[in-house]
Design an enzyme around this catalytic site. Sequence first.
Site, PDB file in Angstrom:
ATOM      1  N   GLY A   1      35.495 -18.201  99.487  1.00 33.57           N
ATOM      2  CA  GLY A   1      34.133 -17.767  99.171  1.00 33.57           C
ATOM      3  C   GLY A   1      33.171 -18.833  98.687  1.00 33.57           C
TER       4      GLY A   1
ATOM      5  CG  ASP B   1      34.210  -8.336  90.052  1.00 34.36           C
ATOM      6  OD1 ASP B   1      33.332  -7.734  89.423  1.00 34.36           O
ATOM      7  OD2 ASP B   1      34.949  -7.780  90.875  1.00 34.36           O
ATOM      8  CB  THR B   2      37.931  -8.523  86.582  1.00 33.82           C
ATOM      9  OG1 THR B   2      38.707  -9.483  87.302  1.00 33.82           O
ATOM     10  CG2 THR B   2      37.716  -7.287  87.432  1.00 33.82           C
TER      11      THR B   2
ATOM     12  CG  PHE C   1      31.483  -5.666  97.476  1.00 32.54           C
ATOM     13  CD1 PHE C   1      32.571  -6.176  96.774  1.00 32.54           C
ATOM     14  CD2 PHE C   1      31.312  -6.041  98.801  1.00 32.54           C
ATOM     15  CE1 PHE C   1      33.473  -7.033  97.389  1.00 32.54           C
ATOM     16  CE2 PHE C   1      32.215  -6.905  99.421  1.00 32.54           C
ATOM     17  CZ  PHE C   1      33.293  -7.397  98.715  1.00 32.54           C
TER      18      PHE C   1
ATOM     19  CG  ASP D   1      35.176 -11.874 102.605  1.00 39.79           C
ATOM     20  OD1 ASP D   1      35.183 -12.101 101.376  1.00 39.79           O
ATOM     21  OD2 ASP D   1      36.104 -11.309 103.196  1.00 39.79           O
TER      22      ASP D   1
ATOM     23  NE  ARG E   1      35.016 -15.751 104.470  1.00 40.84           N
ATOM     24  CZ  ARG E   1      35.559 -15.387 103.313  1.00 40.84           C
ATOM     25  NH1 ARG E   1      34.908 -15.606 102.184  1.00 40.84           N
ATOM     26  NH2 ARG E   1      36.738 -14.817 103.266  1.00 40.84           N
TER      27      ARG E   1
ATOM     28  CB  THR F   1      40.102 -14.911  90.201  1.00 38.25           C
ATOM     29  OG1 THR F   1      40.403 -13.669  90.816  1.00 38.25           O
ATOM     30  CG2 THR F   1      40.417 -16.052  91.140  1.00 38.25           C
TER      31      THR F   1
ATOM     32  CD  GLU G   1      35.947 -18.172  92.001  1.00 36.30           C
ATOM     33  OE1 GLU G   1      35.371 -18.188  93.098  1.00 36.30           O
ATOM     34  OE2 GLU G   1      36.930 -17.459  91.779  1.00 36.30           O
ATOM     35  CG  ASP G   2      33.122 -16.499  95.474  1.00 34.28           C
ATOM     36  OD1 ASP G   2      33.754 -16.426  94.396  1.00 34.28           O
ATOM     37  OD2 ASP G   2      33.551 -16.003  96.532  1.00 34.28           O
TER      38      ASP G   2
HETATM   39  P1  5GP Z   1      37.675 -11.481  89.637  1.00 36.47           P
HETATM   40  O1  5GP Z   1      39.096 -11.959  89.539  1.00 36.47           O
HETATM   41  O2  5GP Z   1      36.719 -12.210  88.722  1.00 36.47           O
HETATM   42  O3  5GP Z   1      37.604  -9.993  89.451  1.00 36.47           O
HETATM   43  O4  5GP Z   1      37.235 -11.653  91.129  1.00 36.47           O
HETATM   44  C1  5GP Z   1      36.857 -12.829  91.681  1.00 36.47           C
HETATM   45  C2  5GP Z   1      36.932 -12.767  93.184  1.00 36.47           C
HETATM   46  O5  5GP Z   1      36.777 -11.441  93.709  1.00 36.47           O
HETATM   47  C3  5GP Z   1      35.796 -13.567  93.765  1.00 36.47           C
HETATM   48  O6  5GP Z   1      36.117 -14.927  93.879  1.00 36.47           O
HETATM   49  C4  5GP Z   1      35.568 -12.878  95.098  1.00 36.47           C
HETATM   50  O7  5GP Z   1      36.451 -13.409  96.055  1.00 36.47           O
HETATM   51  C5  5GP Z   1      35.937 -11.430  94.840  1.00 36.47           C
HETATM   52  N1  5GP Z   1      34.716 -10.641  94.541  1.00 36.47           N
HETATM   53  C6  5GP Z   1      34.373 -10.100  93.365  1.00 36.47           C
HETATM   54  N2  5GP Z   1      33.194  -9.444  93.453  1.00 36.47           N
HETATM   55  C7  5GP Z   1      32.781  -9.602  94.731  1.00 36.47           C
HETATM   56  C8  5GP Z   1      31.609  -9.166  95.450  1.00 36.47           C
HETATM   57  O8  5GP Z   1      30.683  -8.513  94.956  1.00 36.47           O
HETATM   58  N3  5GP Z   1      31.560  -9.540  96.768  1.00 36.47           N
HETATM   59  C9  5GP Z   1      32.528 -10.249  97.385  1.00 36.47           C
HETATM   60  N4  5GP Z   1      32.357 -10.540  98.670  1.00 36.47           N
HETATM   61  N5  5GP Z   1      33.637 -10.680  96.735  1.00 36.47           N
HETATM   62  C10 5GP Z   1      33.750 -10.363  95.431  1.00 36.47           C
END
Ligand code: 5GP
Length: 175
Positions: A42, A101-102, A150, A157, A163, A105, A97-98
């Site tokens: 991403g 979210d939580t 989202f 993606d 993308r 990662t 990082e793109d």
């Molecule tokens: P986390 O572990 O912080 O919940 O999630 C991080 C990863 O989840 C991001 O690097 C991405 O790949 C995916 N992700 C989280 N939210 C989104 C979103 O709104 N759109 C997309 N395309 N990917 C997301």
Amino acid sequence: MATNVSTMIDADRIAQRVRELGAEITRDYAGRNLVLVCVLKGSFVFTSDLARNIDLPMRVEFLGVRSYGEGTKSSGVVQITHDLTKPVEGDDVLIVEDIVDTGLTIAHLLDLLRTRKPASVKVCALLHKPARTRIQVPIDYLGFTIEDKFVVGYGLDWAERYRNLPFIGLVESGS
Ligand code: 5GP
């Protein structure tokens, strides 16, 4: 192709913010051994634009990760599908990082990279969704805070599509 995606952050706003982040990073890392760690897939678009806005000698490394969470849910358990090609011991690592979210990662990647004994590890994220935070992680450089939607485009993606959109958008329902 883009007609079913509505714009949330247009290309000009992204470019402006990436220029600002690049200038900040250039100031903060002058005289250091900067290594950008692009988290695949991403972050590939963001990293390439950010790197071109950093006016310093630096390296770029790629970390391929696959989340075990399916669809739009993150489990935080990530599998490394492509590791760094060179050691980062003693270097100043900036994870690119793109989206955070939580936070699961990036927390995992911070733990992983700290075991490689860099001089420092910081985080640069284009997007943050604070509504969904499950673990607090420091985001040292942040592009935009967004609501709990989202998003796709600019590297992000939905089932590997979108993308290549030059902006951040929302997939309209029914598409
Ligand atoms: P986390 O572990 O912080 O919940 O999630 C991080 C990863 O989840 C991001 O690097 C991405 O790949 C995916 N992700 C989280 N939210 C989104 C979103 O709104 N759109 C997309 N395309 N990917 C997301």
